[in-house]
Design a protein around this motif. Structure first.
Motif, PDB file in Angstrom:
ATOM      1  N   LEU B  61      16.559 -52.486 -40.636  1.00  0.00           N
ATOM      2  CA  LEU B  61      16.625 -51.254 -39.832  1.00  0.00           C
ATOM      3  C   LEU B  61      15.329 -50.927 -39.095  1.00  0.00           C
ATOM      4  CD1 LEU B  61      18.432 -49.047 -42.508  1.00  0.00           C
ATOM      5  CD2 LEU B  61      19.481 -50.253 -40.588  1.00  0.00           C
ATOM      6  N   PHE B  62      14.251 -51.649 -39.380  1.00  0.00           N
ATOM      7  CA  PHE B  62      12.940 -51.348 -38.791  1.00  0.00           C
ATOM      8  C   PHE B  62      12.544 -49.902 -39.093  1.00  0.00           C
ATOM      9  CE2 PHE B  62      13.611 -54.528 -35.010  1.00  0.00           C
ATOM     10  CZ  PHE B  62      14.005 -55.494 -35.904  1.00  0.00           C
ATOM     11  N   PHE B  66      11.015 -46.905 -36.671  1.00  0.00           N
ATOM     12  CA  PHE B  66      11.841 -45.755 -36.331  1.00  0.00           C
ATOM     13  C   PHE B  66      11.038 -44.464 -36.453  1.00  0.00           C
ATOM     14  CE2 PHE B  66      14.915 -42.398 -37.352  1.00  0.00           C
ATOM     15  CZ  PHE B  66      15.770 -42.528 -36.271  1.00  0.00           C
ATOM     16  N   TRP B  73      11.528 -48.594 -31.091  1.00  0.00           N
ATOM     17  CA  TRP B  73      12.532 -48.912 -32.099  1.00  0.00           C
ATOM     18  C   TRP B  73      13.860 -49.270 -31.423  1.00  0.00           C
ATOM     19  CZ3 TRP B  73      17.302 -46.781 -33.195  1.00  0.00           C
ATOM     20  CH2 TRP B  73      17.933 -47.293 -34.335  1.00  0.00           C
ATOM     21  N   TRP B  77      15.059 -52.981 -31.720  1.00  0.00           N
ATOM     22  CA  TRP B  77      16.190 -53.210 -32.625  1.00  0.00           C
ATOM     23  C   TRP B  77      17.359 -53.809 -31.843  1.00  0.00           C
ATOM     24  CZ3 TRP B  77      21.138 -51.370 -34.179  1.00  0.00           C
ATOM     25  CH2 TRP B  77      21.468 -51.690 -35.496  1.00  0.00           C
ATOM     26  N   HIS B  80      16.637 -57.464 -31.342  1.00  0.00           N
ATOM     27  CA  HIS B  80      16.724 -58.314 -32.539  1.00  0.00           C
ATOM     28  C   HIS B  80      18.160 -58.468 -33.041  1.00  0.00           C
ATOM     29  CE1 HIS B  80      12.314 -57.871 -32.723  1.00  0.00           C
ATOM     30  NE2 HIS B  80      12.348 -58.969 -33.455  1.00  0.00           N
ATOM     31  N   VAL B  81      18.913 -57.389 -33.026  1.00  0.00           N
ATOM     32  CA  VAL B  81      20.297 -57.482 -33.488  1.00  0.00           C
ATOM     33  C   VAL B  81      21.097 -58.372 -32.531  1.00  0.00           C
ATOM     34  CG1 VAL B  81      22.432 -56.179 -33.807  1.00  0.00           C
ATOM     35  CG2 VAL B  81      20.285 -55.313 -34.731  1.00  0.00           C
TER      36      VAL B  81
END
Ligand code: SF4
Ligand code: SF4
Lengths: 498, 245
Positions: B61-62, B66, B73, B77, B80-81
Motif C-alpha cells: 500500500l506504500f 501515503f 503516492w 502506486w 507500480h500496481v
C-alpha cells in the motif's frame, strides 16, 4: 566565523513550503573543535594530510559495519516525499536542507567510489569526487541536521537521514574535522562526569540548596540523595536538571514523586549525566563508554532499578541502545522495565493512586505538549504501542485542567524538532536554531491564538534550553517552556499521603 | 537461425545473468552487513508478526508514502500496481499452458499498460515541474522514466499500431528458457521493446531500482520495538564486551 545578522522568519497562518533559496544557509557552520578537544577523544587534532583517502577508507569501513548506511545510500529513488519534511528546510528554504539533498551530499561520494555507475558514469548519476569543496559542504550541512528522523517517518523506505549524518560526522571526526560543541562536551563527561562540567562537590551543594528550597516552599523534607548505597532506584538525569531553568523544576518534581511514593532513590556522582553526545557524532565506542558509567554506577551503588530523567536523546540511547551497549541488566529488578523513564515511574504511581495531585494548582496554566523527536521517533514507553505519546499526556492531564494538543501534523511521530537537537544547541548556530524552530513556533502560535496556551511542556533538556532561547525571537515569553514534572511538582500535595 | 535471433538470445541471457546475479550479490551483501543498533521508527510493532504486517503494508500500500504526499503516492502506486498487472499479463509468453490467473489477468493487463504510462508521465511531470524534485533529480532519474515509458509505449504499439506475431515471440521466449532457440520476428517495434527490457534488467542491480530489495532490509522498518526485552548485539560489537564490569 562571525555570527551574521539574520531575520527571524515570520509566523504564517498556515505552514507553507518555501521556494528554494540556494545557498541560503551556506554560511552557517559550527566552530571547529580545536586540537586538544579532538585529541582527548582520540581523533586527529587537525585535518590530516591524506584526508581524502582516509575519509573514503572510513566510509568503506562504516559501509561494512552499518547496514542502515549501505541500504539507505543505495535505496533512495529521489521521489521527493521527504523534501518538505525537514524543519531546517522549512525554516531556511535552503535546498540542501531537504533530507534527500542532505543525503545526496554523501550519496554522490558513495556512488563515485563504491558503485559501478558512479565509477564509470559519474555525470549520469550525479556522482562526485570528494573534493575540498564537497568536504566543506559536508561540514556545513551535516551540521544542519538535528538527527531528528522526521524524514525517515515519511520516506517510503524509511531512509533515515540521521544515520547518514552520523556517519558523515564520524568520518569527519576521523580525519580531524570535529565540531567543537559536541566534542568538547564529550570530553567533559569523561573528565568531570557530566556535560556541564559540574564536579561532585558542587553537585552536592546544589542538591542541598534545592532541598532547602523545597523545604521553604512546602515544609516537607524532600531529599535529593547522592550516591546512596542500596537505594531502590538510581536516577540518571541530564546535568542541566541540576541548575538550569526551567530544568531544575522537573528535578524537584521527580524528588517530590519519589518522596510521596516512599521510594528510596539516589543520584550518582559517577553517572551524573544522562545525556550522551556520542549519539550525535555517530560514534559507537563513545556512546558505549559514556553509557558504561551508568552500568558501573548501578553496580557500585547496588540499586535495583534505573530511571532516566527528562532528556530526549538520552532516553533514545537508554531505551533503544543501553541493552545493547551495556546490558544485560540481569542484576536489576526484573519486575520493572530496564531502564525506566521517569514518566513511566510517575504514571504507574498515578494509576496506583500513590500520588495526591491537585490540578487546580496549575489553573494559571493553559498547557500544550511538545513531543521531543528522540522520544517520539526513537523510543517508546510503558510497553504499549504509542506509550511515549500517551504517558506524558496522561501525566499532564492528571496535573492540569487545561490541556490542548497542537496540530496533528506537528505532534506524535510527526513532531517537529525544537531546532536545537543533535548537537546543534550552540550559539555559533543560533541562526539555524531560530529558523529551524519555525514549524514548531507556527504550531504553537495556533494554540496560543485559539486556546490561550501559555505553557509548552516537554520532556527533553535540549528542547527546554532551545525553546528558552528561541521563544523570544518569535515574541513569545521564554518562560513558556517547561518540564512535565514541573507540572507534577506544582500539582503534588506533599504531606497529604504520608 | 538469423544473426538477429542469436544476438537477442545472447543479450537476454546476459541480461538475466546480470539481473539475477547482481541482485543475489546485492541481497547477500545487505544480509551480511551487520545492524549494530536498534533503530526502528515509530510506530514500530513490538513483535516480528507485527513487523511482517507493517512491511506488507509498506510494500503493498506504500503506507508511509501515503502519509507523506498524496500526489506521489497516487502516481507511484498507480504505476507500480499497473506494472504488476502488466508483468502478470506477460507471463503468458513464458508459460505453456498459460496459468489460469495469467489468463484471467489478460484484459486487466491491457488497461494496466495505459495506467502504467499515465502514472509514469505524472511522475515525470512532477519531476520536471515541482521545483524541489527538479532540484534533486539527476539525469539518471529522468532516463529511468524515459526508459520505462518507452517500454510501455512500444508494448502498447505492438498491440494497437503494428501487430507483432505473438505466437512467434512466445516460441522465441520458451526457446530461450529451454535452450531450444526459435527465430525471433524481425519486427522493429518488438526489437526496440525487447532491447529496452533487456537494458532495464541489466541496470536493475546497479541503479535506484535497488529500492525493491532495499526496503526489506531497512532497519527503521524491519525491526521490532523490543530493545528493552531482547538484547541485540552485532558481531563486531561483541569484541568490545570483554572490557565490561
Ligand atoms: S533527520 Fe531531521 S534534521 Fe535531519 S534531515 Fe531529517 S528531518 Fe532534517
Ligand atoms: S522520501 Fe526516501 S526515497 Fe524519497 S527522496 Fe526522500 S529519502 Fe529518497
Amino acid at each position: 566565523m562571525a555570527v551574521v545578522e539574520f531575520e527571524t522568519p515570520r509566523l504564517k497562518e498556515y505552514p507553507v513550503i518555501p521556494i528554494l533559496q540556494a545557498g541560503a544557509m551556506a554560511h552557517s557552520q559550527p566552530f571547529a573543535a580545536a586540537a586538544p578537544i579532538q585529541k582527548a577523544l582520540g581523533f586527529p587534532g587537525e585535518l590530516v594530510e591524506d584526508w581524502q583517502e582516509q575519509a573514503i577508507a572510513k566510509m568503506g569501513e562504516l559501509l561494512g559495519k552499518y547496514r542502515s548506511l549501505k541500504v539507505y545510500l543505495d535505496t533512495c529513488v529521489h521521489c521527493g516525499a521527504c523534501s518538505d519534511k525537514c524543519h531546517y528546510f522549512l525554516g531556511t528554504g535552503d535546498p540542501k536542507n531537504m533530507p534527500v539533498a542532505r543525503q545526496d551530499l554523501m550519496r554522490k561520494v558513495y556512488r563515485r567510489y563504491f558503485t559501478f555507475t558512479g565509477k564509470y558514469f559519474p555525470k549520469l548519476v550525479g556522482a562526485e569526487d570528494l573534493t575540498r569543496e564537497v568536504l566543506a559542504e559536508w561540514y556545513t550541512y551535516f551540521n544542519q541536521c538535528s538527527e531528528c528522523r522526521r524524514c525517515s517517518v515519511f520516506c517510503p523506505y524509511g531512509i533515515d537521514t540521521a544515520e547518514i549524518t552520523m556517519a558523515a560526522r564520524e568520518i569527519m571526526d576521523s580525519i580531524g574535522m570535529g565540531q567543537k560543541y559536541s566534542n568538547e562536551i564529550i570530553g567533559k563527561v569523561h573528565k568531570i562526569g557530566n556535560n556541564l562540567g559540574l564536579p561532585g562537590p558542587a553537585l552536592e551543594d546544589t542538591l542541598a540548596g534545592l532541598e532547602e528550597d523545597i523545604k521553604d516552599a512546602t515544609g516537607a523534607d524532600v531529599k535529593l540523595p547522592l550516591d546512596v548505597q542500596g537505594a531502590e532506584v538510581m536516577l540518571v538525569t541530564p546535568s542541566a536538571d541540576f541548575f538550569s531553568e526551567p530544568h531544575v523544576e522537573s528535578l524537584i518534581g521527580y524528588a517530590k514523586v519519589f518522596h510521596q511514593a516512599g521510594i528510596s532513590w539516589t543520584l550518582s556522582s559517577h553517572a551524573s549525566e544522562a545525556g550522551n553526545f556520542g549519539l550525535f557524532i555517530g560514534n559507537y565506542e563513545q556512546m558505549r563508554s559514556i553509557s558504561m558509567r551508568v552500568r558501573e554506577a548501578a553496580l557500585e551503588l547496588g540499586v535495583r532499578r534505573i530511571a532516566v530523567g527528562e532528556c530526549g536523546h538520552a532516553w533514545r540511547v537508554a531505551y533503544s541502545f543501553w541493552n545493547t551497549l551495556i546490558g544485560p541488566f540481569d542484576f536489576l529488578d526484573q519486575n520493572y522495565p530496564v531502564p525506566q523513564h521517569i514518566c513511566e515511574v510517575t504514571y504507574d504511581l498515578i494509576r496506583r493512586g500513590a500520588l495526591t495531585l491537585d490540578k487546580a494548582a496549575n489553573d494559571h496554566r493553559i498547557v500544550t505538549f511538545h513531543d521531543s523527536c528522540n522520544v517520539a521517533r526513537g523510543s517508546s514507553m510503558g510497553n504499549m504501542p504509542r506509550g511515549q505519546f500517551i504517558i506524558p499526556r496522561e501525566i499532564i492531564r492528571a496535573c492540569v485542567n487545561n490541556f490542548h494538543d497542537m496540530a496533528p501534523e506537528s505532534i506524535y511521530e510527526s513532531t517537529f524538532c525544537c531546532g536545537g537537537g543533535g548537537g546543534l544547541l550552540t550559539d555559533d548556530l543560533i541562526e539555524l536554531r531560530v529558523k529551524g524552530a519555525l514549524p514548531r513556533m507556527e504550531a504553537l502560535k495556533q494554540v496560543v491564538d485559539e486556546h490561550g496556551v501559555n505553557f509548552m511542556a516537554t520532556i527533553c533538556a535540549i528542547c527546554k534550553a532551545q525553546f528558552g532561547k528561541v521563544l523570544p525571537y518569535y515574541k513569545f515569553d521564554m518562560d513558556m517552556v517547561g518540564g512535565v514534572h514541573q507540572l507534577v511538582s506544582s500539582a503534588i500535595r506533599l504531606g497529604a499521603k504520608q | 537461425m538469423t544473426v538477429l535471433t542469436i544476438c537477442y538470445a545472447l543479450v537476454f541471457y546476459a541480461a538475466t545473468v546480470l539481473l539475477v546475479g547482481g541482485l543475489a550479490w546485492k541481497i547477500a551483501d545487505y544480509a551480511r552487513t551487520p545492524v549494530p543498533l536498534k533503530i526502528p521508527s515509530t510506530p514500530a510493532p513490538p513483535s516480528t508478526g507485527g513487523v511482517a504486517l507493517r512491511m506488507a503494508r509498506e510494500v503493498v500500500l506504500f503506507e508511509s508514502l501515503f502519509k507523506s504526499s498524496k500526489w506521489i503516492w497516487g502516481l507511484g502506486w498507480l504505476f507500480h500496481v499497473a506494472l504488476a498487472l502488466v508483468l502478470l499479463r506477460h507471463l503468458r509468453y513464458f508459460t505453456e499452458p498459460v496459468w489460469t490467473v495469467v489468463a484471467l489477468a489478460q484484459p486487466f493487463g491491457l488497461y494496466a499498460g495505459f495506467a502504467m504510462i499515465a502514472g509514469l508521465a505524472g511522475l515525470w511531470a512532477r519531476r520536471l515541474l515541482v521545483e524541489r524534485i527538479r532540484y534533486i533529480s539527476t539525469p539518471s532519474d529522468h532516463l529511468m522514466l524515459v526508459l520505462l515509458i518507452a517500454i510501455g509505449v512500444t508494448g502498447l504499439g505492438m498491440k494497437y499500431v503494428s501487430h507483432t506475431d505473438v505466437v512467434a515471440v512466445k516460441a522465441f521466449m520458451l526457446g530461450l528458457m529451454y535452450f531450444d532457440w526459435q527465430p525471433l520476428p524481425a519486427d522493429p517495434t518488438l526489437l526496440v521493446h525487447l532491447a529496452l527490457v533487456a537494458a532495464l534488467m541489466a541496470i536493475f542491480p546497479v541503479s535506484k531500482l535497488l529500492h525493491a530489495p532495499g526496503i526489506f532490509f531497512s532497519p527503521t522498518r524491519n525491526q521490532a520495538d523490543d530493545s528493552r526485552e531482547r538484547r541485540h548485539l552485532a558481531p563486531w560489537a561483541e569484541k568490545l564486551e570483554k572490557a565490561k564490569p
